[in-house]
Each structure stands twice: as structure tokens, then as C-alpha cells.
Design a protein around this motif. Structure first.
Motif, PDB file in Angstrom:
ATOM      1  N   LYS A  26      -6.162   0.441  -5.947  1.00  0.00           N
ATOM      2  CA  LYS A  26      -6.979   0.430  -7.160  1.00  0.00           C
ATOM      3  C   LYS A  26      -6.145  -0.037  -8.358  1.00  0.00           C
ATOM      4  CE  LYS A  26      -9.666   3.392 -10.256  1.00  0.00           C
ATOM      5  NZ  LYS A  26     -10.164   4.768 -10.531  1.00  0.00           N
TER       6      LYS A  26
ATOM      7  N   GLU B 290     -13.736  -1.866  -3.744  1.00  0.00           N
ATOM      8  CA  GLU B 290     -14.316  -3.207  -3.660  1.00  0.00           C
ATOM      9  C   GLU B 290     -13.516  -4.174  -4.533  1.00  0.00           C
ATOM     10  OE1 GLU B 290     -16.681  -4.025  -1.629  1.00  0.00           O
ATOM     11  OE2 GLU B 290     -17.057  -1.958  -0.968  1.00  0.00           O
ATOM     12  N   ARG B 291     -13.441  -5.398  -4.059  1.00  0.00           N
ATOM     13  CA  ARG B 291     -12.740  -6.431  -4.827  1.00  0.00           C
ATOM     14  C   ARG B 291     -13.621  -6.927  -5.968  1.00  0.00           C
ATOM     15  NH1 ARG B 291     -11.275 -11.249  -1.266  1.00  0.00           N
ATOM     16  NH2 ARG B 291     -13.443 -11.821  -1.605  1.00  0.00           N
TER      17      ARG B 291
ATOM     18  N   LYS C  85      -8.321  -0.522   0.467  1.00  0.00           N
ATOM     19  CA  LYS C  85      -8.583  -1.091  -0.857  1.00  0.00           C
ATOM     20  C   LYS C  85      -8.541  -0.010  -1.933  1.00  0.00           C
ATOM     21  CE  LYS C  85     -11.421  -4.893   0.930  1.00  0.00           C
ATOM     22  NZ  LYS C  85     -12.784  -5.480   1.000  1.00  0.00           N
TER      23      LYS C  85
ATOM     24  N   TYR D  91      -9.147  -4.308  -7.559  1.00  0.00           N
ATOM     25  CA  TYR D  91      -9.986  -3.422  -6.756  1.00  0.00           C
ATOM     26  C   TYR D  91     -10.509  -2.279  -7.620  1.00  0.00           C
ATOM     27  CZ  TYR D  91      -7.711  -5.765  -2.817  1.00  0.00           C
ATOM     28  OH  TYR D  91      -7.240  -6.702  -1.935  1.00  0.00           O
TER      29      TYR D  91
ATOM     30  N   HIS E 228      -2.645  -9.262   0.578  1.00  0.00           N
ATOM     31  CA  HIS E 228      -4.047  -8.828   0.579  1.00  0.00           C
ATOM     32  C   HIS E 228      -4.815  -9.543   1.687  1.00  0.00           C
ATOM     33  CE1 HIS E 228      -3.643  -6.789  -3.374  1.00  0.00           C
ATOM     34  NE2 HIS E 228      -2.690  -7.694  -3.517  1.00  0.00           N
TER      35      HIS E 228
ATOM     36  N   HIS F 281     -12.165  -0.179   3.528  1.00  0.00           N
ATOM     37  CA  HIS F 281     -12.502   0.414   2.236  1.00  0.00           C
ATOM     38  C   HIS F 281     -11.403   1.358   1.745  1.00  0.00           C
ATOM     39  CE1 HIS F 281     -15.280   1.815  -0.916  1.00  0.00           C
ATOM     40  NE2 HIS F 281     -14.789   3.024  -0.684  1.00  0.00           N
TER      41      HIS F 281
ATOM     42  N   ARG G  12       0.821  -1.212   0.000  1.00  0.00           N
ATOM     43  CA  ARG G  12       0.000   0.000   0.000  1.00  0.00           C
ATOM     44  C   ARG G  12       0.858   1.266   0.000  1.00  0.00           C
ATOM     45  NH1 ARG G  12      -2.920  -2.981   3.893  1.00  0.00           N
ATOM     46  NH2 ARG G  12      -2.314  -1.535   5.572  1.00  0.00           N
TER      47      ARG G  12
END
Length: 680
Positions: A529, A617-618, A525, A613, A516, A522, A490
Motif C-alpha cells: 500500500k 488494487e492498483r 498488493k 496500490y 511488481h 490481493h 514485500r
């Protein structure tokens, strides 16, 4: 007039004969070496001169006789008698005498055929001395078009033996296959066929299939087809007999058809795969009891759902040694084994188990005691290899591996690199970062952004007016494979985003399940992206009923435990599919851990799913990653920007193409579970 010289004079001329006793053989050899030069140039033929037999034909006389005939002949016959004498010396174990004769022939004119025969005999001499390197080098000097029918058996026998000693198994196998066309006795053909079969057993199905596509020799093609039949139906003896009989009807005169390999005949009498009494070896207590119990629960789930009537016994590998557990399983009538899970236990059991079919739950290379042993694991290296395959399928041409420095990162980088080389012939660039605190500077250094800024600043210092500039980065990289902790990934992603020119397409990042975790919020994630990552389909598929049920039954189990649970379910479902997987290279089983296919003869691979992502959201990108053979290969580009030294990425820290240098720093990978003893 011909003059004979005593041996003492020869000892001065040639040190090879210092240890000779005064015998008829040494006297004849002495005479030959002195007179051969003049007799070979004398082209007149005496009345007593005999025509020598073919040089490489079976020997029918002693070296004394051949040497004596050489003293009576001239020209080509003289040379042939000497070659026969050299062969006779070799057959008696007198290598130095043979080499002395061959050395004398260096001074005489030889025909192309005689030169080929001389080189072959010299290669045999080197083999007699145990010098395999010189043997093969000498064999390469032979122009085989000048070898007659009698020479080919000697040539191929020697070549095949030397290639085996050098570990050139495929080349040795082909040599033995060619040799079979020249043998005549039943004993020779049978022995050669058994040797061919032993060499062919060291190739898996994929290798034999590839070889069959590369050769046009009908004899070799028939052998390879028989080898594939044996491997495909090795656990179905009745079907194996039928398929071999059909093969024999197609190749009636083939050496392998006339004399089937002994090991193949033994396979006809093997027992078909039965699974009515299954022994399962797992660590049910101790350090790895969580993983072992998860696999057990998965197997019991599949057992119950399938309404199986098999007897299943679980054995705790932490409670006793493998030899005792194996003997207990035999005593209780087990006819199939699942497990063990730990690699060290798998190695022990593979060496012990010469009788029962087995589905091991970890992977070991290079040791198999019978052709009914299979290996199924969820290895991290498999994830890295599939990432390389995914990049290749996506058309990436210059990937870069970025990994946290440590043994786990090195394993993953090596697995990725090996697969990428296999796919493209190129070695990917690999970089290790020290720790998460270094990433802010590491990423711009990797992309050469700091170099661009440095050049801009130097220009500004040298001019008296304002200079506007844009930072440029490397444009050869089109993909990253990041092996790191979740927080490190990240951090890497936004650092890369701000380094790359926004006017250019973003560089795709690939990663694995380790980066992951399930508990990402949220916002976290959102930070990832567009990042692609792989995992088991059961983990990635939304609202998968098996995963949902498992979470209800074991709410305290984490995703790693649930991966082992899925592995246990797949292991049970694989047992009745093993024969079909072996028989058909395209056969596959849809499992919770991925699409399952047999790689080679024994290793079952699980092909992972891919997700990304969007809007925090996955999303499932692709459930399968089985590649199609497009025949297209990526081409790596070289790094051209060598303008200045980089404090974080210089010649001692960047890996490019064929060198890997590690930056010394504390590990950032949590390796609390020994990597050699765990699938995940």
C-alpha cells in the motif's frame, strides 16, 4: 665598447648551445645573450637603430636578422627584436633556441604587452614540444587585454588546438568561433569554419540550446543557431536549405554565412527520409526469439492498422552475421532499417551502415556513422533515471537507494545516482543488502533503530528504576528507491513500517516494474500500500484494448513479452515522426510504451506512467512523468548520527555521497537474461 665572446665560452654559461655549430646564427645569439642586459638598460638610441615590426605580425626575415638588430638596439626595441627572433626560431623548428632567448628575457624589464607576447611565444614553444598541459598553463598566464590585433589569431589558434587535444570540445569550439573574426583569407576562413562544424557536430541539440542561453556573444550565438538548424532539419534537405538561406539573410557578414561549412553543403544533397522499403533486423530464432517475435508481431499489428503500402522485410539476426544481412537488405532496395534488438548487433550495424536511415531498438553511446541514425529502447537504466526525476519533481530532497547486491542492482543504482547528481549536484546514499534473509535486521540498521535501542538498553542497565523509552530513527531520509525482487520489496515495506515512528509521516517508497509481477494476489498488493512504481502505460492502464487483444491472441505471453510487443507497435509509428521529433524539441508522440521524445539528436526516450496500490488494487497515479523546469533544486542533508558502530551498516557497508562499497554476498537478482543484450 661592445665585446664579442666565442661560442666555447657560452657553452659553459648555457648548456642549451652545446650542440650548436659555429654559424652566423649561433654567433649572433651568443652576442645577444651576453650584451642584452647592458644594452637594454642603455636608453640612448643609436642612429642606425631600426624600429621593429609588431611582434606577432607575419615574419618577414630570418632569426639571424632579428638577432643582429637586437644587438644594435636598446630598451623596448631590443626586447621586441628578441621576441621576433624567438618566433623565427620556432617557425624553423628550433624550439630550444627559442626557449633560450625567452629565458634571457626573464632578466629584463618587460612592459605588460611584451610580457603577454613573451608568454604566448613560450606557450607556442611548449606546443612545439608536444606538451599540451604546459601550453594551456602558459596560455592562462596571458593577460589578453594587452594582445594587439596581430596577436589574437596566434593566441586563438594555439588555444583551440590545445583544448581539442585535451578533450575540451566546447572550449575549443568557442576558440575557433572567435578566431574566425580575425581571419582574412578565404582559405583560412573555410578551413576554420569546417573545424568549427566538426566540433559542433559533437554536441547534441540540447547542449547547443543550453550554450546559446548562456552566451551573449553575437558571433557565437549565430554559429549556435546555424548548428541547431542543421540538427533539426538534417533529414529534410529541402527544408534545411530554406532555413539556412534565411539564416544567411540575417547574418550576411558572418564568417559562416560567407563560407558555409563543407559538411553542411553536403547535407543539402542528402536524400530525404523515405520509408517505402523497410528492413527489420530482429532475433527471430535462438535464445532471444521470444523477444524478437514479440517486437515483430507489434510492428505487423501497427503496419496493418495503418494501411501502409511500404514493403517490409524481416531478417533474422540469429541466422547470419550483420554484414551479410545488411548487404542483402541493400540489394533488395531497402531505404530504411528498424533494429537490431541486441546491443552487440546494434554496434556492428552502426559501424557498417553509412547510407541508410535507421531506428535501432537498443542504445549505444558514442558511435554514429550518419545523422539519420536514431535509437529507441526500453532500458532498465531509463527506469532508474525517471525514478530520480520523479522524486525530484515530487520535492524529495534526500533519497536513499536500496538494492539487492549484484550487477543489475549496481547498474540501476548508478543510473539513479548519476541522474540525481545531474538534477541536484548531490550524490544519493546507496545501500546493498545481502539477501532476503538479512532484510529483517538490515532495515532497522539502515534507519539507525538498532542504535537507538542500544542507547536505551545501556541507560536501563545503569539506573535502578524502570525507564520508558521510544525508539528513534533517522529523519533525514524522505524517499527510498528499492531495486529488488517482488518478495524482497514485500518484505522491505513492512520492516520499514515497523521501524519508522508512526507519529511521523511515512517515508515514500519508489520502485520499478521488475518488483511488481502480474500474478500478485490481493493480500500481496495490500502489503505494498502506497508504494509508487513505474511501468509502460499500456501495462498500467486498466483494460487497455491493445493489451487485452494481445492477451487473447497470445495467452502464453507474459508481461515482459507484451512490453516488447508494445515496443514494436511504437517503433512502427515512430518512423514517420522522426523528422518532426528532430525539428521540434518539444514535439512528442503518445505511444504505448510512454510519451516518446527525442533526447539530444538521436536517442528517443519513453516517459513511463506511475501507479500505486490502495485497498489491494492498483491505481494509476500519473500517465506521464515529463518534468516541468521549475528551477528548484533539492538539497541532500548529511547523516549526523555517528554515535556508535553498526554491525550491518558501518563505515565499510554504507555508501554516503562519494563512495560505494559493496557487501560481499550471493546475488539475489535473477540474471538469466544477460543484461547487456536485453532491453528488459
Amino acid at each position: 665598447m661592445r665585446t664579442f665572446i666565442v661560442e666555447s665560452e657560452l657553452m659553459v654559461l648555457n648548456p642549451f648551445f652545446k650542440s650548436f655549430s659555429v654559424t652566423r646564427t649561433s654567433l649572433c645569439l651568443t652576442t645577444l645573450l651576453v650584451l642584452s642586459a647592458c644594452t637594454s638598460t642603455d636608453q640612448s638610441k643609436t642612429a642606425s637603430e631600426l624600429t621593429p615590426p609588431a611582434v606577432m605580425a607575419p615574419l618577414t626575415a630570418t632569426s639571424d636578422y632579428y638577432l643582429e638588430q637586437a644587438t644594435k638596439t636598446v630598451g623596448a626595441n631590443n626586447v621586441n627584436w628578441q621576441l621576433l627572433a624567438a618566433r623565427s626560431f620556432l617557425s624553423g623548428g628550433h624550439t630550444q633556441q627559442a626557449l633560450a632567448v625567452l629565458q634571457q628575457l626573464e632578466k629584463q624589464p618587460l612592459s605588460p604587452k611584451q610580457l603577454a607576447e613573451k608568454n604566448l611565444i613560450q606557450a607556442q614553444s611548449f606546443a612545439g614540444e608536444g606538451n599540451t598541459d604546459r601550453t594551456l598553463a602558459q596560455l592562462r598566464q596571458i593577460d589578453t587585454q594587452y594582445l594587439d590585433q596581430s596577436a589574437w589569431p596566434s593566441y586563438l589558434t594555439l588555444k583551440g588546438r590545445a583544448e581539442q587535444e585535451q578533450g575540451q570540445i566546447t572550449a575549443a569550439m568557442f576558440s575557433q568561433m572567435q578566431l574566425g573574426e580575425y581571419l582574412t583569407s578565404a582559405e583560412q576562413i573555410q578551413a576554420n569554419n569546417d573545424t568549427i562544424w566538426q566540433l559542433m557536430a559533437r554536441h547534441n541539440q540540447d547542449q547547443l540550446r543550453e550554450l546559446s542561453q548562456q552566451t551573449v556573444d553575437s558571433n557565437i550565438l549565430a554559429w549556435l543557431e546555424l548548428g541547431l538548424i542543421s540538427k533539426q532539419y538534417s533529414i529534410q534537405p529541402d527544408v534545411l536549405k530554406q532555413q539556412v538561406a534565411f539564416w544567411q539573410s540575417q547574418f550576411v557578414a558572418h564568417p559562416g554565412s560567407l563560407y558555409l561549412p563543407t559538411a553542411l553543403l553536403q547535407d543539402f544533397n542528402s536524400q530525404p527520409l523515405t520509408t517505402d522499403n523497410v528492413a527489420v533486423f530482429l532475433p527471430l530464432t535462438g535464445k532471444y526469439e521470444v523477444q524478437g517475435q514479440a517486437v515483430r508481431d507489434g510492428m505487423l499489428k501497427a503496419y496493418t492498422d495503418s494501411n501502409s503500402i511500404s514493403v517490409v522485410n524481416f531478417y533474422d539476426t540469429n541466422a547470419s552475421d550483420m554484414a551479410s544481412l545488411y548487404q542483402t537488405a541493400l540489394n533488395q532496395g531497402s531505404n530504411f532499417i528498424v533494429g537490431p534488438l541486441l546491443k552487440s548487433n546494434v554496434e556492428s550495424l552502426v559501424n557498417l551502415n553509412t547510407e541508410l536511415p535507421m531506428l535501432a531498438l537498443n542504445r549505444v553511446e558514442g558511435i554514429r556513422q550518419n545523422n539519420q541514425q536514431f535509437f529507441f529502447s526500453l532500458s532498465p537504466e531509463g527506469e532508474a533515471e525517471q525514478t530520480a526525476q520523479k522524486m525530484f519533481d515530487d520535492g524529495r530532497t534526500y533519497p536513499v537507494v536500496v538494492a539487492a547486491k549484484g550487477s543489475f542492482g549496481a547498474r540501476m543504482a548508478t543510473a539513479f545516482s548519476d541522474k540525481w547528481q545531474q538534477l541536484t549536484g548531490n550524490t544519493p546514499e546507496i545501500h546493498y543488502f545481502l539477501n532476503r534473509n538479512q532484510l529483517q535486521k538490515f532495515v532497522p540498521s539502515l534507519m539507525h533503530g538498532e542504535l537507538s535501542k542500544g542507547r536505551s538498553n545501556r541507560v536501563k542497565q545503569q539506573v535502578a528504576f524502570d525507564v520508558k523509552s521510544n525508539t528513534h530513527h533517522r529523519q533525514d531520509i524522505d524517499a527510498f528507491y528499492v531495486v529488488a525482487q517482488p518478495i524482497e520489496l514485500r518484505m522491505f515495506k513492512p520492516f520499514l513500517d515497523v521501524t519508522v515512528d508512526p507519529r511521523l509521516p511515512p517515508i515514500q517508497i519508489y520502485s520499478g516494474a521488475r518488483s511488481h509481477p502480474e500474478n500478485m494476489n490481493h493480500s500481496e498488493k495490500q502489503d505494498l500500500k502506497g508504494v509508487l512504481y513505474s511501468d509502460l502505460p499500456v501495462i498500467l492502464e486498466p483494460d487497455n484494448p491493445v493489451l487485452t487483444e494481445a492477451k487473447m491472441l497470445w495467452p502464453d505471453r507474459n508481461l515482459d513479452d507484451l512490453r516488447f510487443y508494445a515496443m514494436g507497435i511504437d517503433a512502427w509509428h515512430l518512423i514517420p515522426e522522426l523528422a518532426a521529433l528532430r525539428a521540434d524539441p518539444n514535439y512528442q508522440v503518445q505511444g504505448l510504451s510512454g510519451t516518446l521524445r527525442l533526447d539530444g539528436d538521436a536517442f528517443i526516450d519513453n516517459y513511463l506512467a506511475w501507479a500505486s496500490y490502495e485497498n489491494g488494487e492498483r491505481i494509476l497515479v500519473s500517465p506521464l512523468t515529463i518534468s516541468q523546469d521549475t528551477g528548484q533544486y533539492g538539497t541532500a542533508k548529511s547523516v549526523n548520527d555517528n554515535s556508535s558502530s553498526n554491525p550491518l551498516l558501518d563505515d565499510e557497508s554504507r555508501i554516503s555521497f562519494d563512495e560505494e562499497v559493496l557487501i560481499e554476498a550471493p546475488d539475489t537478482i535473477d540474471e538469466s537474461v544477460p543484461t547487456d543484450e536485453s532491453n528488459y
